[in-house]
Design an enzyme around this catalytic site. Structure first.
Site, mmCIF file in Angstrom:
data_model
loop_
_atom_site.group_PDB
_atom_site.id
_atom_site.type_symbol
_atom_site.label_atom_id
_atom_site.label_comp_id
_atom_site.label_asym_id
_atom_site.label_seq_id
_atom_site.Cartn_x
_atom_site.Cartn_y
_atom_site.Cartn_z
ATOM 1 N N CYS A 90 0.816 -1.223 0.000
ATOM 2 C CA CYS A 90 0.000 0.000 0.000
ATOM 3 C C CYS A 90 0.853 1.279 0.000
ATOM 4 C CB CYS A 90 -0.982 -0.055 1.160
ATOM 5 S SG CYS A 90 -2.449 0.923 0.820
ATOM 6 N N HIS A 188 -3.354 -5.791 2.613
ATOM 7 C CA HIS A 188 -3.002 -5.932 4.030
ATOM 8 C C HIS A 188 -3.531 -7.290 4.498
ATOM 9 C CE1 HIS A 188 -2.062 -1.638 4.166
ATOM 10 N NE2 HIS A 188 -3.256 -1.362 3.683
HETATM 11 N N1 GLN Z 1 -2.007 6.830 2.075
HETATM 12 C C1 GLN Z 1 -2.146 5.937 0.979
HETATM 13 C C2 GLN Z 1 -3.520 5.939 0.329
HETATM 14 O O1 GLN Z 1 -4.492 6.268 0.972
HETATM 15 C C3 GLN Z 1 -1.794 4.552 1.484
HETATM 16 C C4 GLN Z 1 -2.805 3.964 2.431
HETATM 17 C C5 GLN Z 1 -2.345 2.679 3.056
HETATM 18 O O2 GLN Z 1 -1.170 2.448 3.194
HETATM 19 N N2 GLN Z 1 -3.271 1.849 3.473
HETATM 20 O O3 GLN Z 1 -3.631 5.587 -0.830
#
Ligand code: GLN
Length: 242
Positions: A90, A188
């Site tokens: 992510c 995740h």
């Molecule tokens: N901040 C990034 C987004 O919203 C990554 C989010 C995350 O790592 N879950 O796309």
């Protein structure tokens, strides 16, 4: 030491529990008698050398700070150039790309280790279970949980990691990206707890040898439960009941 696993900037990229990927790698290596250690690498120190790097998800501001530190530091890029494997989830995935979106949507430079560009998505934030069919036929279906505002477009040098069966992923029907031994994904879970075959692929890239099979009955039960949860939810949605 045969395997030094480095979890990159857990103080900035630890929001979504992706540090668990390091624990899964450590344990699956040790169960095979491979000598392994797990190193947490905080953002206020130089990034240590390692045999396998893991980056996790994080909030926009923390991601921006982490990307800045990694660009300054240079160790991750130098390691990838030497063929060291990386798993990036992510925010970590977005950071490895050519550019990603700051909290206000401005494009910021990434590390350029994956040929992908991330922008703020226009629609609702994808939050929920995701299922994807890996492009590598040696891997079983990938299960995970996604939560991101960014949409990611791949360039010609980045192959998709998987095709989305349920959920959003990159936003174009594909999920994640892979170039050489660098994997980026929106999953995740932690992704390696839900997909032990992916953990074993990463370890085998370091050891260079096929790994002895493990008793994965518990991991398999978790996978089946999570995959069934997605199917049941889709059926309920189709029947207009959720
Ligand atoms: N901040 C990034 C987004 O919203 C990554 C989010 C995350 O790592 N879950 O796309």
């Amino acid at each position: 030491m045969d395997l030094r696993i480095v979890v990159v900037h857990p103080d900035l990229l630890g929001t979504y529990g992706d540090g668990g990927n390091g624990v899964v790698l450590l344990q699956r290596a040790r169960w095979r008698g491979i000598e392994a250690e797990l190193v947490d690498a905080p953002s206020d120190h130089a990034l240590p050398g390692g045999d396998l790097y893991c980056l996790g998800g994080g909030e926009d501001a923390a991601q921006t700070a982490s990307a800045h530190r990694l660009r300054e530091d240079g160790t991750l890029a130098a390691s990838v150039a030497r063929g060291v494997p990386v798993l990036a989830v992510c925010a970590g995935y977005q950071t490895l790309g050519r550019s990603f979106a700051a909290a206000d949507g401005r494009p910021l430079p990434g590390l350029g280790l994956l040929d992908v560009v991330t922008v703020k998505g226009a629609g609702p934030r994808p939050v929920g279970e995701i299922l994807a069919e890996p492009c590598d036929p040696g891997l079983p279906v990938l299960t995970g949980f996604e939560n991101h505002g960014g949409h990611t477009a791949r360039g010609v040098d980045a192959a998709p990691l998987a095709r989305v069966l349920s959920g959003v992923g990159n936003g174009d029907g594909t999920e994640g990206a892979i170039t050489g031994k660098v994997i980026g994904t929106y999953l995740h879970g932690p992704v390696l707890a839900r997909n032990p075959a992916l953990a074993d692929l990463l370890i085998s890239w370091v050891t260079g040898a096929p790994l002895a099979p493990l008793d994965d009955a518990e991991e398999q039960a978790l996978r089946e439960e999570r995959i069934a949860a997605v199917r049941v939810r889709r059926q309920l949605r189709r029947a207009g009941r959720s």
